[in-house]
Design a protein around this motif. Sequence first.
Motif, PDB file in Angstrom:
ATOM      1  N   SER A   1       1.170  -1.752   0.108  1.00 54.98           N
ATOM      2  CA  SER A   1       0.206   0.023  -0.261  1.00 54.98           C
ATOM      3  C   SER A   1       1.562   1.343   0.103  1.00 54.98           C
ATOM      4  O   SER A   1       0.322   2.119  -0.158  1.00 54.98           O
ATOM      5  CB  SER A   1      -1.103  -0.109   1.393  1.00 54.98           C
TER       6      SER A   1
ATOM      7  N   SER B   1      -6.791  -8.619  -2.348  1.00 50.63           N
ATOM      8  CA  SER B   1      -6.775  -7.548  -1.183  1.00 50.63           C
ATOM      9  C   SER B   1      -5.837  -6.404  -1.021  1.00 50.63           C
ATOM     10  O   SER B   1      -5.267  -5.462  -0.521  1.00 50.63           O
ATOM     11  CB  SER B   1      -7.480  -7.709   0.319  1.00 50.63           C
ATOM     12  N   SER B   2      -4.856  -7.385  -2.221  1.00 53.49           N
ATOM     13  CA  SER B   2      -3.539  -6.535  -1.703  1.00 53.49           C
ATOM     14  C   SER B   2      -3.088  -6.549  -3.216  1.00 53.49           C
ATOM     15  O   SER B   2      -3.119  -7.033  -3.924  1.00 53.49           O
ATOM     16  CB  SER B   2      -2.314  -7.634  -0.453  1.00 53.49           C
TER      17      SER B   2
ATOM     18  N   ASP C   1      -3.247   7.071   6.067  1.00 51.39           N
ATOM     19  CA  ASP C   1      -4.124   6.667   5.863  1.00 51.39           C
ATOM     20  C   ASP C   1      -3.686   6.262   4.487  1.00 51.39           C
ATOM     21  O   ASP C   1      -2.830   7.137   3.848  1.00 51.39           O
ATOM     22  CB  ASP C   1      -5.259   7.040   5.289  1.00 51.39           C
ATOM     23  N   SER C   2      -3.476   4.722   4.408  1.00 54.09           N
ATOM     24  CA  SER C   2      -3.332   4.677   2.824  1.00 54.09           C
ATOM     25  C   SER C   2      -4.894   4.714   1.760  1.00 54.09           C
ATOM     26  O   SER C   2      -4.599   4.213   0.540  1.00 54.09           O
ATOM     27  CB  SER C   2      -2.822   3.103   2.170  1.00 54.09           C
TER      28      SER C   2
ATOM     29  N   LYS D   1      -9.691   1.552  -0.166  1.00 54.53           N
ATOM     30  CA  LYS D   1      -9.322  -0.115  -0.444  1.00 54.53           C
ATOM     31  C   LYS D   1      -8.927  -0.735  -1.788  1.00 54.53           C
ATOM     32  O   LYS D   1      -9.856  -0.023  -2.249  1.00 54.53           O
ATOM     33  CB  LYS D   1     -10.724  -1.328   0.174  1.00 54.53           C
TER      34      LYS D   1
ATOM     35  N   ARG E   1     -10.460  -3.143  -4.774  1.00 55.25           N
ATOM     36  CA  ARG E   1     -11.554  -3.498  -5.336  1.00 55.25           C
ATOM     37  C   ARG E   1     -11.734  -4.069  -6.636  1.00 55.25           C
ATOM     38  O   ARG E   1     -10.587  -3.808  -7.125  1.00 55.25           O
ATOM     39  CB  ARG E   1     -13.292  -3.437  -4.783  1.00 55.25           C
TER      40      ARG E   1
ATOM     41  N   PHE F   1      -9.732   1.939  -7.418  1.00 53.32           N
ATOM     42  CA  PHE F   1      -9.700   2.440  -5.206  1.00 53.32           C
ATOM     43  C   PHE F   1     -10.572   2.956  -5.029  1.00 53.32           C
ATOM     44  O   PHE F   1     -10.810   4.040  -5.248  1.00 53.32           O
ATOM     45  CB  PHE F   1      -8.293   2.624  -5.079  1.00 53.32           C
TER      46      PHE F   1
ATOM     47  N   GLU G   1     -14.083   2.925  -1.805  1.00 54.20           N
ATOM     48  CA  GLU G   1     -15.468   2.617  -0.941  1.00 54.20           C
ATOM     49  C   GLU G   1     -16.494   2.038  -1.200  1.00 54.20           C
ATOM     50  O   GLU G   1     -17.464   1.698  -1.195  1.00 54.20           O
ATOM     51  CB  GLU G   1     -15.583   3.556   0.754  1.00 54.20           C
TER      52      GLU G   1
END
Lengths: 756, 285
Positions: free
Chosen positions: A251, A293-294, A740-741, A744, A746, B268, B270
């Motif tokens: 990240s 997720s990474s 904060d990176s 997330k 997706r 990226f 939410e």
Amino acid sequence: MAPPRVLEGYHASDHLDELIDAEGGFTPGWTTLRHRLQSLTPRDLDRLQGDVRRAVRRSGMADQRRGDRRWRLDPLPLMIDHDTWAEVRAGVAQRAELLGAVYADLYGEQRLLAEGLMPPEVVTGHRGFVRSLAGGLPSDPRPLSIVACDLQRGADGDWRVVADHVQDPAGLGYALQNRRVMAAALPNWFRDVHVHRLSPFVQAIRDALTTAAETTEAPTVVVLAPGPESQAAYEYAALAMDLGFPLVEASDLVVDAGAVWLREVKGRTRVDVIVRCVDAGDLDPLELRESSSSGVPGLLEMVRRSRVKVVNGPGSSVLDGVAPHLPDASEALLSEPLLLGSAGVDALPSTAPIVDRKSIVAAPVTWRVFAVADGAGFRPMAGGLGLIGDDDAEYPGAFRASKDVWVLKASADDSDQGLGDRLSAGPGPAGPAAVPHALADLYGVGRLMAGAEDLVRVSLVLDRWAEDFAERPHSSGGRTLRVLSDALRRVTGREDLDPRALTRGLLSDTTPGGVPQLIVDLIDHARGAQDQLSADFWIAIDEVDNGIHDLLDDEEPDGVAAAGARMLTGLLALDGVVANMVRDPGWHMVRIGQASQRARSVARIADALLLERQGIDIDRGLGQAVLAATESSITHARRYRGHVRAADVVSLVLLDEDNPRSLRFAVGALASHVSRLPGAHGATRPERIVESLRDHLDDIDARSLTTTDGALRPGLRELSLRVADDLSVFDEALAEVYHDSGPKLRLFGAPGEGVT
Amino acid sequence: MRYLVHHRTSYDYDDVVRASYGMAYLIPRDTVRQTVSAIRITADPEPIDASTHTDYYGNAAWYFQIPTEHRRLEVVSSCAVEVVDQNLGRALQMPWEQARPRGPQDWRQHEFTEASPMIAIDEQVREYARPSFTSGRALGESVMDLVHRFAGDFEYRPGSTTITSTVRDVMNDRAGVCQDFAQVMIAALRSMGLAARYVSGYLATEPPPGKERVRGADATHAWLAVWVRDAGWFSVDPTNDQAVNDRYVTVAWGRDYGDVPPLKGVIFSESGSSELSVAVDVEPA
């Protein structure tokens, strides 16, 4: 000659042995050291093991969070004589070169497949074959920078390969650390023989990685590691620190406009080389979708376009399955016979002496040899990692024990690693990076350090009152004790009725809210930013840990004070370690964490103990307790000549700008450190929040805090709530700007979408 | 036949997307039976970085990166394609056993005989395939027999399968969409030792008699091809129960869907959900 006491009964069974040869004499590697070994008494062995264990613990290698899975280092080195090394060295160098050539072929021309020298299923049937790097493009001619081979010596006396490691440099960090520990624990032994030192090799590793970037003169190299929860976190952090390259997580990296960037708070830096310590599947969720997720989306595209170099190449795990075909590949690609072959599956590995309690016994040993790219070829490190037992363990940390490997020089004049005074090819190390995850962890380190210290102090105050007054519950001291322990029970959520059980529990139970849990959390955060913390950090942590263990081992009621004092010593030492950190954003972040926690603690302690008026004697006792818990007794005594009044106590621990343990001082420190973070300009949100709190404190009239309403002092409660609220908003604001990176990641474009 | 292909894909997100990275297999490739020209591919918002590379199988893969905030992503591709019927001549007469890859010289076909990430091969699918492959039967006849049986046994039912549907699920349910049919039939062919690959592309639809063509009503499609020694690949469409002809425009091929999704990416955000819409137009020109 003294009888060989600890060697009595040492025998090597059917296996060849690294200490005793077939004729019953010592092997060449042990010729010089045999007297030292023979003169060891069981007591010496005990001491030796203790020394090594302590040194391992203090190096930070042992993972205090997983008591039973500590890194174990056997005190006896694996000795390799010069002739053996000459052979192994050539074999490993050739094998590493060959593995690189096989990689280049499989991802490029594919001669090995076309000529039938490697069956297609070995390659196209392997999960690690990354098709998006193969075909169409010229393949990377130097895809590997660090290669390791696990060797075992079979019945015929030759070292052979049992496994190649080309995914990540697993074990290299441990090998370098083991040597530090051994050189310190066995200085005489180390002086007696001419062992190749490892430190010159660190520069060779650095060179291998900086020269991996062929496009630029002064490349930025980063070490990409899995998060601190990974079993390997320690060793990759240690390796990054040894090499002087920043330790980053996925990240912290971003692909933008055709390049890979390191996101530091001061701005972004272009990355040229990524040393990956994660599986290829975790590199890029866009193309290598093993993890959703990474990873760094777009990274593989950058690799394909040569905008960044990832070492070892992301497709290297396909090499895990090629060992049986290396003899043919060697003839085809290098026009040489393979020097170092693979061991048969049922081969019996040789044994080496290890210390087992009070004696020395023989155990099967594996030798991991590391090699780094050096010009067109590879340079093996004269040393390595000895691994004992558990052949199936995938990760070196899972082995029963490790050994340092001492490779002997032919003569004292030989240069270490054959490197002489070679000059560095690249620029000096860049040091750690102020990336979001590291700053978040350093903030956590600061908060937990202060939180643990405050909790230890409060517990010690309670313990002292309990010692004096537990037997006299109706005295004013006894009643003070009850208020104290009620308050502490309320704050910590513990249920022990007996005050001494309460302090003991707080200091030694691994339940949430106790000191041991705070230390575990502290270690977690420290692992996340380990490359920014000096090695002394772990010595101090060890001292705290020792205090906890003292208490666990000691059932006597008096033990609490001594053990608590030991913990406090360790925590103060931690503060000293922090005081010696370079003044960079990371250091400010630790200080911010400490100050914000200290502010919370002090406000809470004053509120919890002084909110209710109890009568003059008890109030005096509680006032003393607050002063002791906030380490302000001496300042108070000097200023008020021992006369304890609530108003003075409150004024000193909450509002006094000059008392370094006061709330006001902590908030002032917070303001000062926040204003020195990158990007601070006097009006960022974290700065505004802290300044408003500081102004509020400056406007408070001390008397308003102790003005009573019935039996209560509502001003105290109001202030403590304000501090808690403001600082929780501050946490969020700080996190948003510095920790904060971003959102997330997706995936989209799931199979089946839009296809009929 | 000559076609103008126009393909628009859009995602509407329920929250702001801060950055988007994508990979598209939307540019039809040149093949022995088609020639592609006037290729154009764009995204909106405009990518700061975009690049096409030729992948392991010779397909054109388009990478793009969008650094600006957006709530809607649109990818539009267009090209002109000249397509002819496939013609494998007498090669389809060879006994099917002879079409199986063997030995090092056929190594490139080998991976198409093995299970792949989305295509497992099990006994059930082998049992299903076997009746079509009697000893010595001509390859073309065997494969078409399997196609016909398939079309009869499996129901075309959109929405009946999901991302995680496996060959076994589709075999059990006897229902799915073109991608499922292609993958199950690939499994069947591979179970016989034949090399079979997944093909993504377009099928030009004919308007109902007396009706005008409706723009955007065409669809992305998927079928498969089986390797024929010395003659290339024989393409068949189990969804429409026929061999592939000059109305099929090939975009890309691989081991299974996972090698050649029309559009995949990472955002990226939410955002928890998005609405996808696809409009394809394959217009005779």
